[in-house]
Design a protein around this motif. Structure first.
Motif, PDB file in Angstrom:
ATOM      1  N   ALA A   1       0.871  -1.181   0.000  1.00  0.00           N
ATOM      2  CA  ALA A   1       0.000   0.000   0.000  1.00  0.00           C
ATOM      3  C   ALA A   1       0.905   1.227   0.000  1.00  0.00           C
ATOM      4  O   ALA A   1       1.451   1.610   1.027  1.00  0.00           O
ATOM      5  CB  ALA A   1      -0.902  -0.005   1.215  1.00  0.00           C
ATOM      6  N   VAL A   2       1.077   1.819  -1.158  1.00  0.00           N
ATOM      7  CA  VAL A   2       1.994   2.950  -1.315  1.00  0.00           C
ATOM      8  C   VAL A   2       1.284   4.269  -1.045  1.00  0.00           C
ATOM      9  O   VAL A   2       1.856   5.193  -0.477  1.00  0.00           O
ATOM     10  CB  VAL A   2       2.610   2.943  -2.731  1.00  0.00           C
ATOM     11  N   TYR A   3       0.035   4.370  -1.418  1.00  0.00           N
ATOM     12  CA  TYR A   3      -0.710   5.609  -1.285  1.00  0.00           C
ATOM     13  C   TYR A   3      -1.806   5.461  -0.233  1.00  0.00           C
ATOM     14  O   TYR A   3      -2.407   4.389  -0.112  1.00  0.00           O
ATOM     15  CB  TYR A   3      -1.349   5.991  -2.626  1.00  0.00           C
ATOM     16  N   PRO A   4      -2.084   6.514   0.523  1.00  0.00           N
ATOM     17  CA  PRO A   4      -3.133   6.431   1.558  1.00  0.00           C
ATOM     18  C   PRO A   4      -4.475   5.963   1.015  1.00  0.00           C
ATOM     19  O   PRO A   4      -5.169   5.194   1.663  1.00  0.00           O
ATOM     20  CB  PRO A   4      -3.212   7.861   2.099  1.00  0.00           C
ATOM     21  N   LYS A   5      -4.834   6.402  -0.188  1.00  0.00           N
ATOM     22  CA  LYS A   5      -6.126   6.011  -0.760  1.00  0.00           C
ATOM     23  C   LYS A   5      -6.174   4.499  -1.010  1.00  0.00           C
ATOM     24  O   LYS A   5      -7.192   3.854  -0.771  1.00  0.00           O
ATOM     25  CB  LYS A   5      -6.396   6.775  -2.052  1.00  0.00           C
ATOM     26  N   SER A   6      -5.058   3.925  -1.476  1.00  0.00           N
ATOM     27  CA  SER A   6      -5.055   2.480  -1.719  1.00  0.00           C
ATOM     28  C   SER A   6      -5.100   1.715  -0.402  1.00  0.00           C
ATOM     29  O   SER A   6      -5.752   0.674  -0.310  1.00  0.00           O
ATOM     30  CB  SER A   6      -3.845   2.056  -2.558  1.00  0.00           C
ATOM     31  N   LEU A   7      -4.442   2.223   0.636  1.00  0.00           N
ATOM     32  CA  LEU A   7      -4.515   1.590   1.954  1.00  0.00           C
ATOM     33  C   LEU A   7      -5.948   1.600   2.464  1.00  0.00           C
ATOM     34  O   LEU A   7      -6.459   0.598   2.945  1.00  0.00           O
ATOM     35  CB  LEU A   7      -3.598   2.290   2.950  1.00  0.00           C
TER      36      LEU A   7
ATOM     37  N   LEU B   1      -3.845   3.942  15.084  1.00  0.00           N
ATOM     38  CA  LEU B   1      -4.290   4.837  14.019  1.00  0.00           C
ATOM     39  C   LEU B   1      -3.328   5.975  13.748  1.00  0.00           C
ATOM     40  O   LEU B   1      -3.340   6.558  12.666  1.00  0.00           O
ATOM     41  CB  LEU B   1      -5.690   5.374  14.347  1.00  0.00           C
ATOM     42  N   ASP B   2      -2.462   6.286  14.708  1.00  0.00           N
ATOM     43  CA  ASP B   2      -1.480   7.351  14.492  1.00  0.00           C
ATOM     44  C   ASP B   2      -0.450   6.957  13.431  1.00  0.00           C
ATOM     45  O   ASP B   2       0.199   7.818  12.857  1.00  0.00           O
ATOM     46  CB  ASP B   2      -0.757   7.687  15.793  1.00  0.00           C
ATOM     47  N   SER B   3      -0.301   5.666  13.175  1.00  0.00           N
ATOM     48  CA  SER B   3       0.685   5.217  12.189  1.00  0.00           C
ATOM     49  C   SER B   3       0.118   5.191  10.772  1.00  0.00           C
ATOM     50  O   SER B   3       0.858   4.984   9.823  1.00  0.00           O
ATOM     51  CB  SER B   3       1.207   3.831  12.554  1.00  0.00           C
ATOM     52  N   PHE B   4      -1.194   5.421  10.619  1.00  0.00           N
ATOM     53  CA  PHE B   4      -1.804   5.436   9.289  1.00  0.00           C
ATOM     54  C   PHE B   4      -1.717   6.839   8.703  1.00  0.00           C
ATOM     55  O   PHE B   4      -2.029   7.821   9.381  1.00  0.00           O
ATOM     56  CB  PHE B   4      -3.279   5.006   9.347  1.00  0.00           C
TER      57      PHE B   4
END
Length: 68
Positions: A13-19, A62-65
């Motif tokens: 998962a490279v991009y936040p949207k894909s994660l 959640l702080d690591s996302f």
């Protein structure tokens, strides 16, 4: 048999949207399988915490996302 045959499928998962899409897919698996009517009903899910609905049995950091 616990594991399905085959090599599996993995992806970074490279991009936040894909994660976020991957997490949504995982949270929706019990619904797609007909085990529950909505993702928040599955006890062994991080869905409630992911959506800000309180903690459940699966804890998230959640702080690591990254922000999307």
């Amino acid at each position: 048999q616990f594991w399905m045959e085959g090599g599996g499928y993995d992806r970074n998962a490279v991009y936040p949207k894909s994660l976020s899409s991957m997490v949504d897919y995982i949270h929706n698996n019990p619904v797609e399988s007909g085990l529950v009517d909505s993702a928040d009903e599955w006890y062994w899910s991080s869905f409630r915490q992911w959506e800000g609905m309180g903690d459940g049995p699966v804890s998230l950091d959640l702080d690591s996302f990254p922000e999307s």
